[in-house]
Design a protein around this motif. Structure first.
Motif, PDB file in Angstrom:
ATOM      1  N   ILE A 159      64.819  31.258  41.832  1.00  0.00           N
ATOM      2  CA  ILE A 159      66.090  30.619  42.813  1.00  0.00           C
ATOM      3  C   ILE A 159      65.875  31.177  44.177  1.00  0.00           C
ATOM      4  CG2 ILE A 159      68.390  29.484  43.024  1.00  0.00           C
ATOM      5  CD1 ILE A 159      68.716  30.030  39.946  1.00  0.00           C
ATOM      6  N   LYS A 160      66.041  32.567  44.271  1.00  0.00           N
ATOM      7  CA  LYS A 160      66.174  33.237  45.415  1.00  0.00           C
ATOM      8  C   LYS A 160      64.915  32.892  46.161  1.00  0.00           C
ATOM      9  CE  LYS A 160      69.256  36.856  44.453  1.00  0.00           C
ATOM     10  NZ  LYS A 160      69.349  38.188  43.938  1.00  0.00           N
ATOM     11  N   ASN A 161      63.620  32.966  45.417  1.00  0.00           N
ATOM     12  CA  ASN A 161      62.300  32.777  45.965  1.00  0.00           C
ATOM     13  C   ASN A 161      62.403  31.461  46.784  1.00  0.00           C
ATOM     14  OD1 ASN A 161      61.463  35.309  45.165  1.00  0.00           O
ATOM     15  ND2 ASN A 161      60.382  34.599  43.471  1.00  0.00           N
ATOM     16  N   ILE A 162      62.691  30.330  46.091  1.00  0.00           N
ATOM     17  CA  ILE A 162      62.634  28.978  46.359  1.00  0.00           C
ATOM     18  C   ILE A 162      63.338  28.822  47.657  1.00  0.00           C
ATOM     19  CG2 ILE A 162      63.585  26.659  46.151  1.00  0.00           C
ATOM     20  CD1 ILE A 162      62.646  27.254  42.790  1.00  0.00           C
ATOM     21  N   ILE A 163      64.796  29.433  47.611  1.00  0.00           N
ATOM     22  CA  ILE A 163      65.682  29.461  48.808  1.00  0.00           C
ATOM     23  C   ILE A 163      65.140  29.898  49.906  1.00  0.00           C
ATOM     24  CG2 ILE A 163      68.003  30.032  49.705  1.00  0.00           C
ATOM     25  CD1 ILE A 163      68.887  29.701  46.880  1.00  0.00           C
ATOM     26  N   SER A 164      64.439  31.065  49.819  1.00  0.00           N
ATOM     27  CA  SER A 164      63.635  31.960  50.771  1.00  0.00           C
ATOM     28  C   SER A 164      62.584  31.379  51.638  1.00  0.00           C
ATOM     29  CB  SER A 164      63.075  33.383  50.215  1.00  0.00           C
ATOM     30  OG  SER A 164      62.565  33.962  51.239  1.00  0.00           O
ATOM     31  N   LYS A 165      61.905  30.388  50.799  1.00  0.00           N
ATOM     32  CA  LYS A 165      60.834  29.856  51.220  1.00  0.00           C
ATOM     33  C   LYS A 165      61.233  28.730  52.239  1.00  0.00           C
ATOM     34  CE  LYS A 165      57.558  30.191  47.446  1.00  0.00           C
ATOM     35  NZ  LYS A 165      56.840  29.155  46.267  1.00  0.00           N
TER      36      LYS A 165
END
Length: 264
Positions: A159-165
């Motif tokens: 989830i953090k990776n998606i938000i970061s993108k």
């Protein structure tokens, strides 16, 4: 028959060397191989369809960042991209209607059947569509296939990776939580914690279900997004103005439905 001359051997050698060099360069190229199948067969009745294979991890990263420089955040008409799992079947129509009623544009909907935060995190599929359609606002409807997962630490990172993108590309977003038909094992709370006010807790709604008893019915999906629209609008400058509601159900035009094929 005479013996082959030295010149013939030299020409054959040069030919093999050129062929070997061609395949060596091709195998080391960083350019992604993207396959788009037009007019893919889907369960939807839509005039515009596109079927795309998810791209491999990091294959698009070198070119995506430079192309995103052209995206500008606006305070008026927004270019909205809707992405997620099978929940998009019901959400796409009301999202389109709200966008039309409030002078926004639903530029595309990317539906990945059976997908999870892991799929969207570990591929460059999201970056690919952002690069292609250049949205100014993103709706994410994801998590329905993770109601009963136990590896919440891993899910947290996905989830953090998606938000970061999304944040790295300077795009405002809102995460529509999964419309759970049963009590989940923690994914909904996790999504709420990581997204804060940019998350709608759909699991709290009591919605009529379709024949599969899992997805909201078409009419329930409209009620569902009515609630989402109210919360999105309350975010003011960080949200999307969806304050105008019209009961007219429009035929979707100039807003392609993109079906993402699972990799085999």
């Amino acid at each position: 028959m005479g013996k082959p001359s030295k010149n013939n051997f030299l020409l054959i050698g040069i030919g093999f060397f050129i062929l070997f060099s061609f395949f060596f360069i091709l195998s080391n190229s960083e350019e992604p191989l993207t396959i788009e199948l037009k007019k893919a067969t889907t369960p939807f009745k839509s005039e515009e369809k596109d079927s795309v294979l998810p791209t491999k991890k990091n294959k698009l990263s070198n070119k995506t960042n430079s192309s995103i420089d052209t995206i500008k955040i606006t305070s008026g008409k927004e270019r909205v991209l809707l992405i997620g799992d099978s929940q998009l079947e019901g959400l796409r129509s009301p999202v389109y209607d709200y966008c039309e009623s409030n002078n926004h544009e639903l530029i595309a909907s990317a539906l990945w059947y059976g997908s999870s935060t892991k799929n969207w995190s570990e591929s460059d599929t999201l970056s690919y569509y952002i690069k292609k359609y250049k949205p100014t606002y993103l709706f994410i409807a994801l998590g329905l296939n993770e109601l009963f997962v136990n590896d919440l630490d891993n899910r947290s990172q996905y989830i953090k990776n998606i938000i970061s993108k999304v944040k790295k590309l300077g795009i405002r977003y809102y995460w529509i939580g999964p419309a759970a038909w049963k009590q989940d094992k923690g994914i909904c709370n996790l999504l709420g914690q990581l997204n804060g006010s940019f998350f709608y807790p759909s699991q709290k709604l009591k919605l009529d279900r379709a024949k599969d008893k899992r997805h909201p019915s078409r009419s329930a999906a409209r009620i569902w997004f009515d609630s989402v629209a109210v919360q999105v609008t309350k975010l003011n400058n960080d949200g999307l103005n969806l304050s105008i509601k019209k009961d007219t159900i429009r035929k979707i035009k100039n807003s392609p439905l993109l079906i993402i094929n699972q990799e085999k």
